[in-house]
Write a protein that holds these residues in place. Structure first.
Motif, PDB file in Angstrom:
ATOM      1  N   TYR A 128       0.813  -1.215   0.000  1.00  0.00           N
ATOM      2  CA  TYR A 128       0.000   0.000   0.000  1.00  0.00           C
ATOM      3  C   TYR A 128       0.840   1.254   0.000  1.00  0.00           C
ATOM      4  O   TYR A 128       0.430   2.292  -0.494  1.00  0.00           O
ATOM      5  N   SER A 161       1.951   1.542  -3.622  1.00  0.00           N
ATOM      6  CA  SER A 161       0.905   1.282  -4.621  1.00  0.00           C
ATOM      7  C   SER A 161       1.388   0.317  -5.675  1.00  0.00           C
ATOM      8  O   SER A 161       1.242   0.550  -6.867  1.00  0.00           O
ATOM      9  N   GLN A 165      -0.465   9.464  -1.799  1.00  0.00           N
ATOM     10  CA  GLN A 165      -0.275   8.023  -1.774  1.00  0.00           C
ATOM     11  C   GLN A 165       0.646   7.610  -0.652  1.00  0.00           C
ATOM     12  O   GLN A 165       0.367   6.722   0.106  1.00  0.00           O
TER      13      GLN A 165
END
Lengths: 439, 306
Positions: free
Chosen positions: A78, A81, B120
């Motif tokens: 995560y 990604s 992110q």
């Protein structure tokens, strides 16, 4: 061991089709009775050799599927990604200590220790349970009996015993079990870690080639292996064609090598691709521990551990590709990582090539042969016909020209039975097992 | 003969800019001239190929570090050799001649990327190279059958350096800059060139393609200009003519990133998907972006088709 002349004729023995996924690793266990394959889908399939049949004393037992299990699942990182592939990069067997078999399997990030055990008996005659498992009403029990073990159909169970995770930032390319049978190493692009098989929450970093400034990175680790006898010694190869031998007794961090093996470049063959083709894709110690073999893009080299300056033997796998390096660079084939292996007595080495060809080099007799692993071209139980690649000029009958080679059909993974002349050759989705012709 | 864009630049500007009356040491251009043309060609196309390979992304999985390192080393080797025989300087000058405005693009790009990556990663910016590699710098080709070129435009979009620790420094996959810094001779000019070249997404000229090869000296500029996300010209005359009609604003990072901003959680993987599928989900908020993407897709089909 059977005859020295391995090329008396290899007989296609068993052709195992695995249509599901691309085979990514092949490994015999220490007795050769079991053959493990890992695939891109994270599955491990283990084949077992049947005992020799009395009907066909000249024929060794066949290899049949023994156990199949899902070793690794795809994961998602995560933070970055990115997916973590479940593809099994390497499998290494532990020497057998009891009835169960143990192997290490690894994907890019996580190593797992699997126990494969057989169950051929089951307890019967419980007092409180029916045979189908349902519980009996205790009030109906009038007599007591002692449960007994009765034979049952063989069941092979694979269970994960240890998970060694979170120790590698980069992709794991090698694992190697130490001769002490207690520790093993795992290597990624920039680091090598030492583990104890019992301990999963700690590992020691023994090699770290990551530069302080990543912009200065020009070399990565491509393979690593422990010495077969000396538990303090291991080697690792690099993308620049060097092999470093390290002694763990020297220091905790083995950044300083004890020996460095490197062959000077041939100035005549210098090109922009020189470095790429010198990158070592596999390194394997001989069973004796006296030599090691390295595979680079075009050749196989045998090194004497006592001589660092150059290999003692060099075998050209497919020298005809040297003039095609630019095309191979374009289609990325130049980055293919071929493996190599020794036979049981270190007299013959084998490695794969393109067009489903694989090559064997007999060190003693200075002979080599090219064989093909392909269903179309050989019938089962027939002797494999040597192949020849026509490098120029007039193509003889049965020869194949360089331009008609299929570069999508590559044999990257091969394995040789530790004691016998039986080889396992993996094409993209198929596993071939060949044995040499007896008598 | 030469790769299309580069050749035109050279032939358009006539002879190499060094005055012919130079004495003593042969001028770099003279040396370049004496260099076998086929060797130069091959070397040039190898450089182009290598740069493409470094830029193409493997969107799903982390790139193969070994492969990236080997390709980067190859690029460095070529660049060193070209510097030695003077060809590199010629390309530098060619690039300098193609100055482009639009400073805003850099800023937009940086900001967009930072927003995205920050969203992110949820961490503070780190030096590019470390982040680039440890977070999976997408420098490997996407594994797709057939044409690697298909992925060039789409994938290169996500190879942008996530952070620029120094304003004009846009290093390549491993931040090649320092390795080549010692070869810099015009420190000041380079900063300008770099900014300019970055912004040269523009004008649909062949000059844009030259950025791939007509880069200025340093490695950072090589990769920096390449990150304008312009595909390298394939050595195919038909294709090259095709490109000459294309409005390079398709490759305007800003256009796509506008869409990206509306979906800040998108990773590079998502970006690829949205581009290839006309962005039904991620870019729904930007219709103009979508039409650009349709056209982009059309271009891609043509490339793949040929």
């Amino acid at each position: 061991m059977c005859s020295v002349h391995v090329f008396g004729g290899f007989l296609e023995w068993a052709f195992k089709t695995k249509l599901t996924d691309i085979i990514s690793t092949v490994e015999f266990n220490h007795s050769g009775e079991l053959l493990a394959t890992g695939d891109k889908g994270g599955r491990v399939v283990i084949f077992q050799q049947e005992p020799e049949s009395k009907n066909q004393p000249q024929c060794r037992g066949e290899y049949n599927v023994y156990s199949t299990f899902q070793s690794h699942e795809p994961e998602f990182d995560y933070l970055k990604s990115l997916e973590i592939e479940e593809k099994i990069n390497k499998i290494r067997w532990l020497p057998q200590k009891n009835a169960a078999q143990f192997l290490l399997s690894t994907n890019d990030k996580t190593i797992k220790l699997w126990k494969i055990s057989e169950r051929d008996k089951r307890p019967e005659g419980y007092n409180l349970k029916e045979e189908d498992g349902r519980y009996r009403d205790p009030n109906t029990v009038t007599t007591l009996r002692v449960p007994v073990f009765r034979p049952m159909d063989l069941m092979v169970e694979a269970s994960p015993r240890r998970v060694f995770a979170n120790a590698h930032t980069y992709h794991i390319n090698s694992i190697s079990v130490n001769s002490d049978c207690e520790t093993y190493l795992s290597a990624d692009d920039l680091r090598i870690n030492l583990w104890h098989l019992e301990i999963t929450d700690r590992s020691f970093n023994i090699v770290d080639i990551k530069p302080a400034n990543m912009e200065e990175l020009t070399e990565v680790i491509t393979a690593a292996e422990f010495h077969p006898n000396q538990c303090n010694t291991f080697v690792y190869s690099s993308s620049k064609g060097t092999i470093r031998l390290c002694d763990m007794r020297a220091s905790a961090l083995c950044d300083q090598h004890s020996k460095m093996f490197e062959e000077p470049e041939d100035p005549n063959n210098r090109s922009f691709f020189s470095e790429i083709i010198s990158s070592i894709s596999d390194v394997k110690f001989s069973h004796s521990g006296r030599y090691m073999m390295t595979r680079d893009y075009l050749s196989v080299k045998i090194w004497d551990l006592n001589m660092e300056t150059r290999p003692v033997e060099t075998y050209q796998v497919h020298e005809y590709l040297r003039s095609k390096l630019c095309s191979l660079y374009e289609n990325d084939c130049i980055f293919d990582k071929f493996e190599c292996c020794w036979n049981g007595n270190d007299s013959v080495v084998m490695t794969g090539s393109y067009n489903n060809f694989f090559r064997m080099f007999d060190r003693g007799y200075r002979q080599d042969v090219t064989l093909e692993a392909s269903r179309e071209n050989s019938k089962p139980r027939s002797v494999l016909k040597p192949r020849k690649v026509c490098t120029g000029g007039k193509r003889k009958k049965d020869e194949i020209s360089v331009d008609s080679l299929d570069f999508n059909k590559k044999i990257l993974h091969t394995a040789w039975h530790p004691l016998d002349n039986i080889i396992a050759v993996a094409t993209t989705n198929n596993l071939y097992i060949f044995q040499d012709k007896l008598n | 003969m030469f790769p299309k864009g580069t050749k035109r630049k050279f032939s358009d500007s006539g002879e190499e800019p060094v005055p012919s009356g130079e004495q003593g040491q042969p001028a770099p251009s003279a040396a370049a001239r004496t260099l076998s043309s086929s060797y130069s060609l091959q070397r040039q196309s190898l450089l182009d190929m290598s740069l493409i390979k470094l830029q193409l992304c493997h969107m799903l999985v982390e790139p193969n570090l070994c492969r990236s390192v080997l390709i980067a080393n190859t690029v460095r080797q070529i660049q060193e050799e070209m510097t030695q025989d003077g060809t590199w300087q010629i390309m530098t000058q060619a690039l300098a001649a193609a100055q482009c405005p639009a400073d805003r693009l850099v800023a937009t790009e940086v900001l967009c990327r930072q927003t995205d990556m920050a969203a992110q990663a949820g961490q503070s910016p780190k030096p590019f190279s470390v982040v680039g590699l440890e977070e999976g710098y997408h420098s490997e080709e996407v594994v797709m059958d057939g044409d690697g070129d298909t992925e060039v435009t789409m994938s290169t979009l996500s190879t942008v350096s996530p952070q620029l620790s120094s304003a004009s420094y846009l290093p390549g996959p491993f931040g090649m800059g320092p390795c080549w810094e010692e070869e810099e001779e015009e420190g000041e000019c380079e900063e300008d060139e770099e900014e300019d070249s970055e912004e040269c997404v523009s004008e649909g000229e062949e000059a844009d393609r030259d950025h791939l090869t007509g880069d200025s000296r340093t490695g950072e500029q090589v990769f920096g200009t390449f990150e304008i996300k312009h595909p390298a010209p394939p050595p195919d005359p038909a294709l090259e003519e095709l490109f000459s009609d294309v409005d390079a604003s398709y490759y305007d990072l800003d256009t796509v990133l506008t869409g990206m901003q509306s979906a800040p959680k998108m990773g590079p993987y998502d970006l690829l998907e949205s581009l290839s599928s006309h962005g039904p989900t991620a870019l729904s908020s930007s219709t103009s972006c979508r039409s650009d993407l349709n056209e982009l897709d059309h271009i891609m089909e043509i490339i793949v088709g040929s």
